[in-house]
Scaffold this motif. Structure first.
Motif, PDB file in Angstrom:
ATOM      1  N   ASN A 163       0.825  -1.208   0.000  1.00 61.40           N
ATOM      2  CA  ASN A 163       0.000   0.000   0.000  1.00 61.40           C
ATOM      3  C   ASN A 163       0.859   1.259   0.000  1.00 61.40           C
ATOM      4  O   ASN A 163       0.569   2.237  -0.708  1.00 61.40           O
ATOM      5  CB  ASN A 163      -0.931   0.007   1.220  1.00 61.40           C
ATOM      6  CG  ASN A 163      -2.032  -1.033   1.120  1.00 61.40           C
ATOM      7  OD1 ASN A 163      -2.364  -1.511   0.032  1.00 61.40           O
ATOM      8  ND2 ASN A 163      -2.604  -1.394   2.255  1.00 61.40           N
TER       9      ASN A 163
ATOM     10  N   THR B  93       1.290   4.232  -2.907  1.00 63.35           N
ATOM     11  CA  THR B  93       1.184   5.675  -2.661  1.00 63.35           C
ATOM     12  C   THR B  93       2.360   6.421  -3.287  1.00 63.35           C
ATOM     13  O   THR B  93       2.182   7.482  -3.907  1.00 63.35           O
ATOM     14  CB  THR B  93       1.134   5.952  -1.143  1.00 63.35           C
ATOM     15  OG1 THR B  93      -0.018   5.303  -0.589  1.00 63.35           O
ATOM     16  CG2 THR B  93       1.056   7.442  -0.869  1.00 63.35           C
TER      17      THR B  93
ATOM     18  N   ASP C 264       1.776   6.869  -6.879  1.00 67.41           N
ATOM     19  CA  ASP C 264       0.504   7.535  -7.205  1.00 67.41           C
ATOM     20  C   ASP C 264      -0.536   6.542  -7.724  1.00 67.41           C
ATOM     21  O   ASP C 264      -1.341   6.866  -8.610  1.00 67.41           O
ATOM     22  CB  ASP C 264       0.710   8.650  -8.238  1.00 67.41           C
ATOM     23  CG  ASP C 264       1.530   9.812  -7.682  1.00 67.41           C
ATOM     24  OD1 ASP C 264       1.337  10.140  -6.497  1.00 67.41           O
ATOM     25  OD2 ASP C 264       2.361  10.357  -8.428  1.00 67.41           O
TER      26      ASP C 264
ATOM     27  N   ASP D 133      -3.827   4.506  -6.881  1.00 66.88           N
ATOM     28  CA  ASP D 133      -4.964   4.563  -5.969  1.00 66.88           C
ATOM     29  C   ASP D 133      -5.776   3.280  -6.164  1.00 66.88           C
ATOM     30  O   ASP D 133      -6.534   3.160  -7.124  1.00 66.88           O
ATOM     31  CB  ASP D 133      -5.813   5.791  -6.271  1.00 66.88           C
ATOM     32  CG  ASP D 133      -6.931   5.998  -5.264  1.00 66.88           C
ATOM     33  OD1 ASP D 133      -7.354   5.007  -4.632  1.00 66.88           O
ATOM     34  OD2 ASP D 133      -7.415   7.140  -5.138  1.00 66.88           O
TER      35      ASP D 133
ATOM     36  N   GLU E  37      -9.544   3.776  -6.315  1.00 68.57           N
ATOM     37  CA  GLU E  37      -9.977   4.309  -7.610  1.00 68.57           C
ATOM     38  C   GLU E  37      -9.977   3.205  -8.663  1.00 68.57           C
ATOM     39  O   GLU E  37     -10.893   3.131  -9.502  1.00 68.57           O
ATOM     40  CB  GLU E  37      -9.051   5.457  -8.026  1.00 68.57           C
ATOM     41  CG  GLU E  37      -9.471   6.198  -9.268  1.00 68.57           C
ATOM     42  CD  GLU E  37      -9.032   5.536 -10.576  1.00 68.57           C
ATOM     43  OE1 GLU E  37      -9.710   5.740 -11.594  1.00 68.57           O
ATOM     44  OE2 GLU E  37      -8.009   4.810 -10.559  1.00 68.57           O
TER      45      GLU E  37
END
Length: 324
Positions: A172, A176, A179, A181, A184
């Protein structure tokens, strides 16, 4: 799956005819897949999934030598009466509804779809798929910061697909940094079956089983935790579809699942039937069956013939039965 003996079996497979090899006294053939897609799926790099043409070609080959049976037939021992096979799919991916099910309905092939109940309706993403997505991104655009971070925990582009559920927070954090997600992605891509799609599959005569709640490596968790994973996922499943046959397939493998866990599943009637992934083998428990993972590198026919030769060799050595 052990490599050397199976590779040897594959190497000698051209000397054996399919008719002789598949016509011998073997356990019910239980091939399983995960997904079928003509698209490139960035979240699935951990196994070589089939496109539609490959899948149909493999099904056509299987149908030449085996008769499809239902999960209920398998449970009731009817598959022992003929050269039978039962097809199944793991992880509950949406392509099972959109691509696989229409083909199976057209061909008249029953199947079981095993779902991870934590992932239904795209609520969470499997840690192996997170690793695959990260690797896809790094292959497309290397990122020194993210790669340095992963290396701190022993993960590289060479081994990230071996990341385990205990490392999910590392994945995770790496996402991040890149970038990525995941929420999403789940909302946009919708990689998993929805509740309505699962109900529709059941209404169309397919069996629905559980594949654990969030797909942990069972060999790393306690016996109590293993039993809880089975109970929780089966409880979620029964609320969703009330399956006629309560079925569970162990995630990754049943290696590391002790006899006590299987005995508890039977004695407490948590499941009617369970599955491992050891290939073409017998099992010491009459309700527990071993499946054959189709999605392997190499030639499908050579792989399959090699698996049956491997079974014959193990039978000759008195080792064709999985013992827990």
């Amino acid at each position: 799956m052990r490599k050397f003996p199976r590779n040897f079996s594959k190497s000698i497979s051209p000397f054996f005819s399919e008719k002789w090899l598949f016509g011998r006294n073997t356990p019910c053939f239980l091939p399983f897949y995960h997904v079928v897609s003509d698209e490139k799926l960035p979240h699935i790099l951990n196994y070589p999934y089939r496109n539609v043409a490959q899948f149909k070609k493999e099904l056509d080959f299987i149908l030449k030598y085996f008769t499809p049976v239902s999960l209920n037939d398998l449970k009731n021992g009817k598959c022992s009466e003929r050269k039978a096979f039962h097809l199944s799919f793991d992880d509950g991916l949406r392509e099972c509804s959109e691509i696989v099910a229409p083909i199976l309905l057209q061909w008249g092939i029953p199947a079981t779809f095993f779902v991870n109940t934590a992932f239904v309706d795209n609520r969470e993403l499997f840690h192996k798929y997170k690793a695959s997505f990260i690797l896809s991104r790094l292959r497309k655009k290397p990122d020194e910061k993210a790669e340095t971070f992963l290396a701190r925990y022993g993960l590289t582009t060479e081994n990230i697909l071996k990341a385990e559920i205990s490392q999910v927070e590392i994945l995770n954090e790496a996402a991040t940094l890149l970038d990525i997600d995941f929420a999403e992605f789940l909302s946009r891509q919708k990689p998993y079956l929805t509740s309505e799609q699962i109900k529709s599959l059941a209404d169309n005569g397919f069996s629905i089983g559980a594949h654990s709640h969030n797909h942990p490596e069972f060999w790393q968790i306690s016996e109590a935790a293993q039993i809880e994973e089975v109970k929780v996922s089966m409880a979620h499943l029964e609320k969703l579809v009330k399956p006629g046959v309560k079925a569970f397939s162990f995630p990754f493998t049943d290696d590391g699942v002790p006899a006590m866990v299987l005995e508890t599943i039977k004695n407490e009637q948590i499941c009617d039937i369970t599955f491992g992934t050891a290939g073409v083998k017998n099992d010491t428990f009459d309700f527990h069956f071993q499946r054959y993972p189709v999605e392997q590198p190499g030639n499908f026919i050579q792989n399959l013939k090699g698996e049956f030769i491997y079974f014959e060799l193990r039978k000759w050595m008195g080792k064709a039965t999985v013992k827990h």
